[in-house]
Scaffold this active site. Structure first.
Site, mmCIF file in Angstrom:
data_model
loop_
_atom_site.group_PDB
_atom_site.id
_atom_site.type_symbol
_atom_site.label_atom_id
_atom_site.label_comp_id
_atom_site.label_asym_id
_atom_site.label_seq_id
_atom_site.Cartn_x
_atom_site.Cartn_y
_atom_site.Cartn_z
ATOM 1 N N HIS A 253 0.822 -1.214 0.000
ATOM 2 C CA HIS A 253 0.000 0.000 0.000
ATOM 3 C C HIS A 253 0.856 1.265 0.000
ATOM 4 C CE1 HIS A 253 -4.328 -1.423 0.827
ATOM 5 N NE2 HIS A 253 -3.652 -2.397 0.263
ATOM 6 N N HIS B 153 -1.164 -13.311 -0.522
ATOM 7 C CA HIS B 153 -2.375 -13.693 0.207
ATOM 8 C C HIS B 153 -2.270 -15.081 0.837
ATOM 9 C CE1 HIS B 153 -5.099 -10.497 -1.948
ATOM 10 N NE2 HIS B 153 -4.218 -9.967 -1.128
ATOM 11 N N THR B 154 -1.083 -15.655 0.819
ATOM 12 C CA THR B 154 -0.820 -16.859 1.608
ATOM 13 C C THR B 154 -0.702 -16.501 3.088
ATOM 14 O OG1 THR B 154 0.669 -18.743 1.906
ATOM 15 C CG2 THR B 154 1.703 -16.678 1.321
ATOM 16 N N ASP C 24 -5.724 -18.169 4.173
ATOM 17 C CA ASP C 24 -5.638 -19.591 3.809
ATOM 18 C C ASP C 24 -5.382 -20.374 5.094
ATOM 19 O OD1 ASP C 24 -2.895 -20.020 4.303
ATOM 20 O OD2 ASP C 24 -2.302 -19.999 2.211
#
Ligand code: HEM
Ligand SMILES: *[C@@H]1O[C@H](CO)[C@@H](O)[C@H](O)[C@H]1NC(C)=O
Length: 321
Positions: free
Chosen positions: A62, A190-191, A242
């Site tokens: 970000h 995103h793991t 996850d």
């Protein structure tokens, strides 16, 4: 002729604006121990706070996505400037900014006024990946910190949202010079970590909204149970990204391909034949994923940065000098 063209292309790429002024031995003279200070400073933090690595990796994305990696996201709102980057709703869920200030003070104690907050944030994100089991990524250094802060409007325009789909995602990362493979790899971030229910409501309850068709039925039921419609606490409750959310591995791809992608982007990448092909490879080849993630991470970290006489080295990461 072909060779000449490709030599020129290689030269153009090597001398291109991205990464100009950065180098792998930037602090060799001014602060040779900086990478060790950052690593040592984080070891304790990560042991005590397992949510920190994910938060810091997203923080780096970000920061870099809004006028390059310049630590602009770390600046606290002041009386003069209330319309800050952090006030963008796209920065919902961004936490742990203060940890960069803690590491900065450790670096300042040994190398006063030498190392930028922007570089520290990149080194911190690199350690977040390495210490959770991911690849150790060599990163070029020499970024400067912004001397001005962007508006929340710029953050609104540049950052993705929970409803961002594959086409927009690929556009964002091709602007950073990433290939299709690298774009799919960087989403492997995103793991790690969590998603708040508020980021999933559109997927779960708006039939015309996001594509939920690929969701494995028991997983869809699990998400709806954990994130009920109309709940007043959707900004507080969350699900894991996850099942191995504290480990940087290739489980993200295995899950998404099995209809257990949490966010819209995770599920939609399975529906697109181009991205799905890469996901299938990464789901069976963790080393291949780590390699592509590493080169994507470097591209993200060098795109549009301030170097040389541009910007400044902040005294404190949360305030403009
Ligand atoms: C266009 C692409 C992307 C989209 C649409 C997207 C979207 C999201 C959303 C909606 C969340 C949940 C936020 C919340 O509810 O708190 C999230 C979490 C996260 N994202 Fe992304 N993201 C993208 C790319 C990336 C990239 C490039 C990285 C890092 C290199 C990244 C790292 C993370 C991490 C680590 C989390 C978990 C944060 C935590 O646990 O605190 N994402 N993302
Ligand atoms: C939840 O977060 C979003 C994004 O920051 C914000 O617009 C909304 O007002 C928040 N909702 C509540 C109930 O706090």
């Amino acid at each position: 002729m072909k060779t000449i063209v490709s030599i020129v292309l290689v030269l153009l790429f090597r001398l291109g604006v991205d990464g100009d002024g950065l180098s792998y031995d930037f602090y060799e003279k001014s602060c040779p121990q900086v990478e060790d200070i950052v690593k040592a400073g984080l070891q304790n933090t990560f042991l005590k706070d397992p949510a920190a690595p994910a938060a810091l990796l997203r923080l780096m994305f970000h920061d870099c996505q809004v006028q390059g990696c310049d630590a602009s996201i770390l600046v606290d709102p002041s009386e003069e400037n209330l319309q800050m980057e952090m006030h963008s709703s796209k920065n919902f869920g961004i936490i742990k900014r203060e940890l960069i200030s803690v590491v900065k003070s450790m670096v300042e104690a040994q190398c006063p006024q030498q190392v930028s907050c922007a570089d520290i944030l990149i080194l911190v994100a690199r350690e977040a990946v390495a210490m959770t089991g991911g690849p150790w990524i060599e990163v070029p250094l020499g970024r400067k910190d912004s001397s001005a802060t962007p508006s929340y409007e710029l953050a609104d325009a540049m950052l993705p949202s929970p409803t961002t789909g594959v086409d927009e995602m690929l556009e964002i990362f091709s602007k950073k010079g990433m290939t299709l493979e690298e774009s799919v790899a960087i989403l492997g971030a995103h793991t790690l970590g969590i998603s708040h229910c508020s980021s999933l409501l559109n997927r779960l309850y708006n039939p015309s909204g996001d594509k939920t068709g690929v969701m494995e039925p028991s997983f869809a039921a699990f998400l709806r149970l954990n994130c009920p419609a109309g709940s007043l606490t959707s900004n507080l409750s969350f699900v894991l990204n996850d099942p191995t959310a504290f480990v940087f591995d290739n489980q993200y791809y295995i899950n998404a391909l099995g209809g257990k992608g949490v966010l819209k982007i995770d599920a939609e990448m399975v529906l697109d034949p181009g991205t799905a092909r890469v996901m299938e490879r990464f789901s069976g080849d963790q080393d291949g994923f780590f390699q592509a993630f590493s080169s994507a991470f470097v591209k993200l970290s060098i795109s549009g940065v301030l170097t040389g006489n541009q910007g400044a080295i902040r005294k404190k990461c949360n305030a403009i000098n």
